[in-house]
Write an enzyme that holds these catalytic residues in place. Structure first.
Site, mmCIF file in Angstrom:
data_model
loop_
_atom_site.group_PDB
_atom_site.id
_atom_site.type_symbol
_atom_site.label_atom_id
_atom_site.label_comp_id
_atom_site.label_asym_id
_atom_site.label_seq_id
_atom_site.Cartn_x
_atom_site.Cartn_y
_atom_site.Cartn_z
ATOM 1 N N CYS A 68 30.489 18.809 -16.265
ATOM 2 C CA CYS A 68 30.759 19.545 -15.030
ATOM 3 C C CYS A 68 32.228 20.013 -15.019
ATOM 4 C CB CYS A 68 30.495 18.651 -13.818
ATOM 5 S SG CYS A 68 30.757 19.545 -12.268
ATOM 6 N N CYS A 72 35.954 15.780 -9.698
ATOM 7 C CA CYS A 72 35.742 14.696 -8.726
ATOM 8 C C CYS A 72 36.076 13.347 -9.390
ATOM 9 C CB CYS A 72 34.303 14.692 -8.244
ATOM 10 S SG CYS A 72 33.772 16.297 -7.607
ATOM 11 N N CYS A 112 14.458 13.509 -5.753
ATOM 12 C CA CYS A 112 15.743 14.186 -5.628
ATOM 13 C C CYS A 112 16.132 14.755 -6.989
ATOM 14 C CB CYS A 112 16.807 13.201 -5.160
ATOM 15 S SG CYS A 112 16.324 12.336 -3.659
ATOM 16 N N CYS A 145 13.862 17.139 -2.781
ATOM 17 C CA CYS A 145 15.230 17.420 -2.356
ATOM 18 C C CYS A 145 15.988 17.903 -3.593
ATOM 19 C CB CYS A 145 15.856 16.153 -1.797
ATOM 20 S SG CYS A 145 17.555 16.397 -1.226
ATOM 21 N N CYS A 205 20.522 16.745 3.555
ATOM 22 C CA CYS A 205 20.799 15.350 3.218
ATOM 23 C C CYS A 205 22.292 15.294 2.923
ATOM 24 C CB CYS A 205 19.990 14.976 1.977
ATOM 25 S SG CYS A 205 20.433 13.376 1.289
HETATM 26 FE FE1 SF4 Z 1 30.536 17.875 -10.776
HETATM 27 FE FE2 SF4 Z 1 31.787 16.656 -8.711
HETATM 28 FE FE3 SF4 Z 1 29.100 16.929 -8.764
HETATM 29 FE FE4 SF4 Z 1 30.300 15.249 -10.467
HETATM 30 S S1 SF4 Z 1 30.236 15.062 -8.216
HETATM 31 S S2 SF4 Z 1 28.643 16.668 -10.965
HETATM 32 S S3 SF4 Z 1 32.204 16.366 -10.924
HETATM 33 S S4 SF4 Z 1 30.610 18.569 -8.616
#
Ligand code: SF4
Length: 354
Positions: A68, A72, A112, A145, A205
């Site tokens: 990703c 985060c 989900c 979901c 959700c």
């Molecule tokens: Fe990407 Fe943040 Fe989702 Fe993890 S939580 S998959 S880093 S958007």
């Protein structure tokens, strides 16, 4: 012993389906250990009032994992993580449907579908549509979901038309703390997607992750912010601080703190599905059955990139707590096979929190 006035007020309001008072919520979070069972008992009365003994089961299918571009700090799939997690592109719709079939056979009501990423491309949306249709084709009774990141209203409408019932997009933490856990998007971005989902007619959700260093006041703030979004379900994650993520080693939760947070959310969401999500096994530990007296919903089995408790153990825990899986016949008394004790760690991969 008479309950403190703040607890009586929280209980009285919640039993009427009323709002959470912020000052009383803060008192709950700061309350003494000797009041813990009273707090749990009061939250359990609210749970019983609106959900009886029912426990709704949901099942996660990680349809696209890893790589990703977002950062985060809590997430093993982010670019900021060196955690050794599986990375794979979209799984085939029929494979997702097969997993959903198995989960439904174990009692899951909701599937989900989660894909790592900032927002879905047109191709991702088409894949999501085919996956929803494949699941609903075999099991039309299942709620599907979807969680694909940021979404515009027209995209949410596409998912609804394909048969999705809801969309997951968590607020995660308080607005002030958001910049500490992510720099590639903002709290306002998350609120915008949550709002688009509602406009498109999908149910929302939306929940949070606790254990990110938030204060009591911030826990209350998160609960009130979630309430404003009017979600139909609220997943409660407790941080899984896995190796390789920036929050590796973060501490700050105890089973008692988790129970107080859950009780606060029960008072904030007396009639709304409250789901125990990631981290329940490692943070609540042997207090999970008490947490089930507050929450009315759990994920069955594994999380996105880490193992959960074995599903047989979850089902046994529900029965042993005097609860029953939603829409399933209650087990005959006294003739359930004992489940052998089994030790499980948090999993070797790092967990995303959902
Ligand atoms: Fe990407 Fe943040 Fe989702 Fe993890 S939580 S998959 S880093 S958007």
């Amino acid at each position: 012993m008479r309950s403190p006035a703040w607890l009586e007020r929280l209980l009285g309001s919640a039993l009427q389906g009323g709002p959470l008072d912020a000052a009383d919520g803060s008192k709950l979070l700061a309350s003494d250990e000797e009041l813990l069972l009273e707090v749990v008992a009061a939250a359990a009365r609210v749970r019983r009032r609106f959900f009886g003994a029912r426990v709704k089961l949901s099942f996660l299918v990680n349809v696209k994992s890893g790589a990703c571009p977002e950062d985060c700090a809590y997430c093993s799939q982010s670019r900021a993580s060196t955690a050794d997690v599986l990375k794979y592109p979209w799984i085939a719709p029929e494979d997702a449907a097969e997993l959903a079939e198995r989960a439904a056979a174990a009692g899951a009501r909701r599937i989900c579908l989660v894909a790592a990423g900032r927002r879905p491309s047109g191709r991702d949306l088409a894949r999501a549509e085919r996956t929803i249709e494949a699941i609903r084709g075999c099991r039309p009774e299942l709620e599907v979901c979807v969680s694909l990141g940021f979404l515009r209203e027209a995209e949410a409408e596409r998912l609804r038309r394909a048969g999705a019932a809801s969309y997951n997009h968590n607020l995660n933490t308080s607005p002030d703390r958001y910049g500490e856990i992510c720099t590639t998007h903002s709290y306002a971005d998350r609120v915008a997607t949550a709002t688009s989902v509602g406009r498109a007619g999908l149910s929302l959700c939306s929940g949070a992750i606790f254990g990110l260093g938030e204060s009591d006041a911030e826990v209350v703030e998160i609960a009130l912010a979630l309430r404003e979004l009017e979600p139909s379900s609220v997943p409660v994650n407790f941080l899984m601080p896995f190796e390789g993520t920036p929050l590796d080693g973060a501490r700050g939760l105890s089973p008692r703190r988790c129970l107080r947070i859950l009780a606060l959310l029960r008072f904030a969401f007396p009639r709304t599905e409250l789901r125990l999500a990631a981290g329940r096994e490692i943070h609540l530990r042997t207090a999970q059955p008490l947490a089930l007296q507050i929450a009315d919903s759990i994920f069955l089995g594994d999380y996105l990139t880490s193992e959960g408790q074995a599903r047989e153990d979850d089902l046994a825990m529900i029965r042993d707590a005097g609860l029953e899986v939603e829409d399933s016949a209650p087990p005959p008394a006294g003739d359930q096979p004992a489940v052998a004790p089994r030790r499980r760690g948090p999993g070797t991969g790092a967990a995303a929190n959902l």
